[in-house]
Design an enzyme around this catalytic site. Structure first.
Site, PDB file in Angstrom:
ATOM      1  N   SER A 136       0.901  -1.289  -0.038  1.00 53.47           N
ATOM      2  CA  SER A 136       0.038   0.037  -0.048  1.00 53.47           C
ATOM      3  C   SER A 136       0.902   1.244  -0.084  1.00 53.47           C
ATOM      4  O   SER A 136       2.070   1.076   0.373  1.00 53.47           O
ATOM      5  CB  SER A 136      -1.051  -0.077   1.259  1.00 53.47           C
ATOM      6  OG  SER A 136      -1.439   1.178   1.347  1.00 53.47           O
ATOM      7  N   TYR A 149      -1.839  -1.184  10.675  1.00 54.07           N
ATOM      8  CA  TYR A 149      -1.881  -1.565   9.274  1.00 54.07           C
ATOM      9  C   TYR A 149      -0.669  -0.912   8.546  1.00 54.07           C
ATOM     10  O   TYR A 149      -0.312  -1.482   7.879  1.00 54.07           O
ATOM     11  CB  TYR A 149      -3.245  -1.099   8.743  1.00 54.07           C
ATOM     12  CG  TYR A 149      -3.488  -0.889   7.591  1.00 54.07           C
ATOM     13  CD1 TYR A 149      -3.753  -2.319   6.914  1.00 54.07           C
ATOM     14  CD2 TYR A 149      -3.323  -0.027   6.357  1.00 54.07           C
ATOM     15  CE1 TYR A 149      -3.792  -2.411   5.412  1.00 54.07           C
ATOM     16  CE2 TYR A 149      -3.473  -0.268   4.911  1.00 54.07           C
ATOM     17  CZ  TYR A 149      -3.872  -1.524   4.715  1.00 54.07           C
ATOM     18  OH  TYR A 149      -3.900  -1.625   3.220  1.00 54.07           O
TER      19      TYR A 149
END
Ligand SMILES: NC(=O)c1ccc[n+]([C@@H]2O[C@H](COP(=O)([O-])OP(=O)(O)OC[C@H]3O[C@@H](n4cnc5c(N)ncnc54)[C@H](OP(=O)(O)O)[C@@H]3O)[C@@H](O)[C@H]2O)c1
Length: 254
Positions: A136, A149
């Site tokens: 990401s 995360y």
């Protein structure tokens, strides 16, 4: 011989788009996710290729080993691996249940690392293979309000780039896909749909197509979308304390 790709998290979002792209190009598919009904639907939908489905919760201990053993028992050779399954959670670290955050680390980090371990060994024996790890733009800076995360995605990027160097000179490529906000179930699961970072989310088809093209070419890292690319470049020049403040700002409600 028709090649086979294993895709985790193929029941929705980017994983489903990857399954479509690989099936369109005639690859056989091994699809792994928890939702058995959805896996069956997808198997019935793409009838131009062979599809094997494995319903497995990859956040459970030794799930990767179970998947690897089940695939070997079926006599399937996995030529390409797409480690895509993952989820995020919004909230200050101490306000999110430790069990959920543990599951996130197990899925985003441990399962990805272990699946890579088992299938890479076989790829090395054949000196042939391709791996796509979905990280990401979160991988490039600390992420207040999504601390675990962001850290899991930093692991994915660091791990994958290290493997690229270990595999230099071989016929095995490792590509890391770094999407920014993308319209999938991720937003609802992570509860980030109403945040600033999601105000310009990209379409999952476009993100998957860019990731797929980079993967086929064997590129090292791909950041999807012009704005995301600019953000990643900026994060490399900013002090990490400032980059963290920006990440905190975009995690606020729009
Ligand atoms: N969407 C974004 O904004 C965005 C941005 C950057 C990176 N990413 C990354 O992109 C990847 C794909 O996410 P997405 O956006 O496509 O989200 P998504 O639509 O929520 O898809 C997630 C997939 O992972 C599977 N999954 C979730 N938990 C699982 C578990 N415990 N065991 C096995 N499979 C599991 C889900 O299937 P089941 O529910 O059937 O198990 C689903 O197929 C993730 O790694 C995510 O971190 C997404």
């Amino acid at each position: 011989m028709t090649k086979t790709v294993l895709i985790t998290g193929a029941t929705s979002g980017l994983g489903y788009e990857f399954a479509k792209l690989f099936a369109n190009d005639g690859y056989n598919l091994v699809l792994v996710a928890r939702n058995e009904e959805r896996l069956k639907d997808i198997k019935n939908k793409f009838n131009n290729v062979n599809i094997f489905t494995f319903s497995e919760d990859l956040s459970q201990s030794n799930a990767a080993q179970r998947v690897y053993q089940a695939i070997n028992q079926e006599g399937i050779q996995v030529d390409m691996l797409v480690n895509n399954a993952g989820f995020g959670l919004l909230g200050e670290f101490d306000t999110i249940s430790i069990e959920k955050q543990h599951d996130m680390v197990q899925l985003n980090v441990t399962a990805l690392m272990e699946l890579t371990y088992y299938f890479l060994k076989d790829m090395k024996m054949r000196n042939q293979g391709k791996i796509l790890n979905v990280a990401s733009t979160a991988a490039f800076q600390p992420g207040p309000k999504m601390a675990v995360y962001y850290a899991t995605k930093a692991f994915v990027l660091s791990f994958s780039e290290a493997l690229v160097e270990e595999l230099y000179g071989s016929n095995i490529t490792v590509t890391t896909l770094c999407p920014g906000a993308t319209k999938t179930n991720f937003g609802a699961v992570a509860n980030v749909e109403n945040t600033k970072m999601f105000s310009r989310a990209m379409s999952s088809e476009v993100v998957a197509r860019q990731g797929y093209a980079a993967f086929i070419k064997g590129k090292r890292v791909v950041v999807t979308g012009g704005l995301n690319k600019m953000g990643v470049i900026a994060s490399k020049f900013l002090p990490r304390s400032i980059a963290a403040k920006v990440a905190k700002y975009v995690a606020e409600e729009n």
